[in-house]
Design a protein around this motif. Sequence first.
Motif, PDB file in Angstrom:
ATOM      1  N   LEU A  85     -11.343  29.651  15.538  1.00 58.70           N
ATOM      2  CA  LEU A  85     -10.163  30.153  14.832  1.00 58.70           C
ATOM      3  C   LEU A  85      -8.876  29.596  15.438  1.00 58.70           C
ATOM      4  CD1 LEU A  85     -11.199  33.873  14.248  1.00 58.70           C
ATOM      5  CD2 LEU A  85     -10.916  32.093  12.506  1.00 58.70           C
ATOM      6  N   GLU A  86      -8.830  29.494  16.755  1.00 64.10           N
ATOM      7  CA  GLU A  86      -7.640  28.921  17.407  1.00 64.10           C
ATOM      8  C   GLU A  86      -7.460  27.457  17.012  1.00 64.10           C
ATOM      9  OE1 GLU A  86      -7.307  31.753  21.368  1.00 64.10           O
ATOM     10  OE2 GLU A  86      -8.453  29.889  21.520  1.00 64.10           O
ATOM     11  N   SER A  87      -8.554  26.735  16.912  1.00 68.36           N
ATOM     12  CA  SER A  87      -8.495  25.341  16.470  1.00 68.36           C
ATOM     13  C   SER A  87      -7.996  25.259  15.035  1.00 68.36           C
ATOM     14  CB  SER A  87      -9.881  24.701  16.596  1.00 68.36           C
ATOM     15  OG  SER A  87      -9.861  23.380  16.144  1.00 68.36           O
ATOM     16  N   GLU A  88      -8.470  26.157  14.196  1.00 70.96           N
ATOM     17  CA  GLU A  88      -8.034  26.200  12.802  1.00 70.96           C
ATOM     18  C   GLU A  88      -6.545  26.528  12.697  1.00 70.96           C
ATOM     19  OE1 GLU A  88      -8.993  28.907   8.884  1.00 70.96           O
ATOM     20  OE2 GLU A  88     -10.622  28.527  10.298  1.00 70.96           O
ATOM     21  N   VAL A  89      -6.078  27.422  13.548  1.00 72.86           N
ATOM     22  CA  VAL A  89      -4.649  27.767  13.565  1.00 72.86           C
ATOM     23  C   VAL A  89      -3.823  26.544  13.946  1.00 72.86           C
ATOM     24  CG1 VAL A  89      -2.888  29.105  14.814  1.00 72.86           C
ATOM     25  CG2 VAL A  89      -4.948  30.236  13.959  1.00 72.86           C
ATOM     26  N   ARG A  90      -4.280  25.789  14.945  1.00 70.33           N
ATOM     27  CA  ARG A  90      -3.559  24.569  15.347  1.00 70.33           C
ATOM     28  C   ARG A  90      -3.503  23.563  14.210  1.00 70.33           C
ATOM     29  NH1 ARG A  90      -6.174  25.707  20.141  1.00 70.33           N
ATOM     30  NH2 ARG A  90      -7.914  24.338  19.657  1.00 70.33           N
ATOM     31  N   ARG A  91      -4.639  23.358  13.529  1.00 68.36           N
ATOM     32  CA  ARG A  91      -4.664  22.423  12.399  1.00 68.36           C
ATOM     33  C   ARG A  91      -3.749  22.899  11.275  1.00 68.36           C
ATOM     34  NH1 ARG A  91     -10.108  22.603  13.502  1.00 68.36           N
ATOM     35  NH2 ARG A  91     -10.515  23.919  11.702  1.00 68.36           N
ATOM     36  N   THR A  92      -3.751  24.180  11.025  1.00 66.05           N
ATOM     37  CA  THR A  92      -2.884  24.739   9.976  1.00 66.05           C
ATOM     38  C   THR A  92      -1.417  24.551  10.349  1.00 66.05           C
ATOM     39  OG1 THR A  92      -4.576  26.330   9.342  1.00 66.05           O
ATOM     40  CG2 THR A  92      -2.308  26.827   8.684  1.00 66.05           C
ATOM     41  N   GLN A  93      -1.078  24.798  11.609  1.00 68.46           N
ATOM     42  CA  GLN A  93       0.311  24.626  12.048  1.00 68.46           C
ATOM     43  C   GLN A  93       0.730  23.157  11.932  1.00 68.46           C
ATOM     44  OE1 GLN A  93       2.476  27.182  12.698  1.00 68.46           O
ATOM     45  NE2 GLN A  93       3.888  25.501  12.471  1.00 68.46           N
ATOM     46  N   GLN A  94      -0.155  22.233  12.268  1.00 65.29           N
ATOM     47  CA  GLN A  94       0.155  20.812  12.111  1.00 65.29           C
ATOM     48  C   GLN A  94       0.378  20.474  10.638  1.00 65.29           C
ATOM     49  OE1 GLN A  94      -3.297  19.076  13.962  1.00 65.29           O
ATOM     50  NE2 GLN A  94      -2.249  18.770  15.920  1.00 65.29           N
TER      51      GLN A  94
END
Length: 123
Positions: A85-94
């Motif tokens: 989920l943290e990885s997904e949040v980073r990708r979403t923020q990018q």
Amino acid sequence: MRTIGEAAAELGIEAHVLRHWEQAGALTVPRDGNGYRIFDDAALERARTVLKLRRVGLSLPEVTAAMAPKKSAAQAVVREKIAALESEVRRTQQAITYLRHTADCRHRYLDDCPDCAAFAREL
């Protein structure tokens, strides 16, 4: 004691969902002498836990593992999900950063913009 229909209504889901969870091994429900599922308070609480875990994104196999009696195994599944989920949040923020830039980019074509090209390489 609740029937499957009563338990499903209390949880705000359909009875077939509870049957599916049981079939998948994520939920164990005791049965009466006639073979009907009996949702006592403990079974209903387990069903609530399955529902909560599903709503935060765990698959049924992950839910089953997260509800394992061995705490270390359960914690490992939860930690893996947190990392995903943290990885997904980073990708979403990018993606949001990129889209904000492209919405305001002064270049007619995004290929002409060095910033857009840099963002595209990162995604």
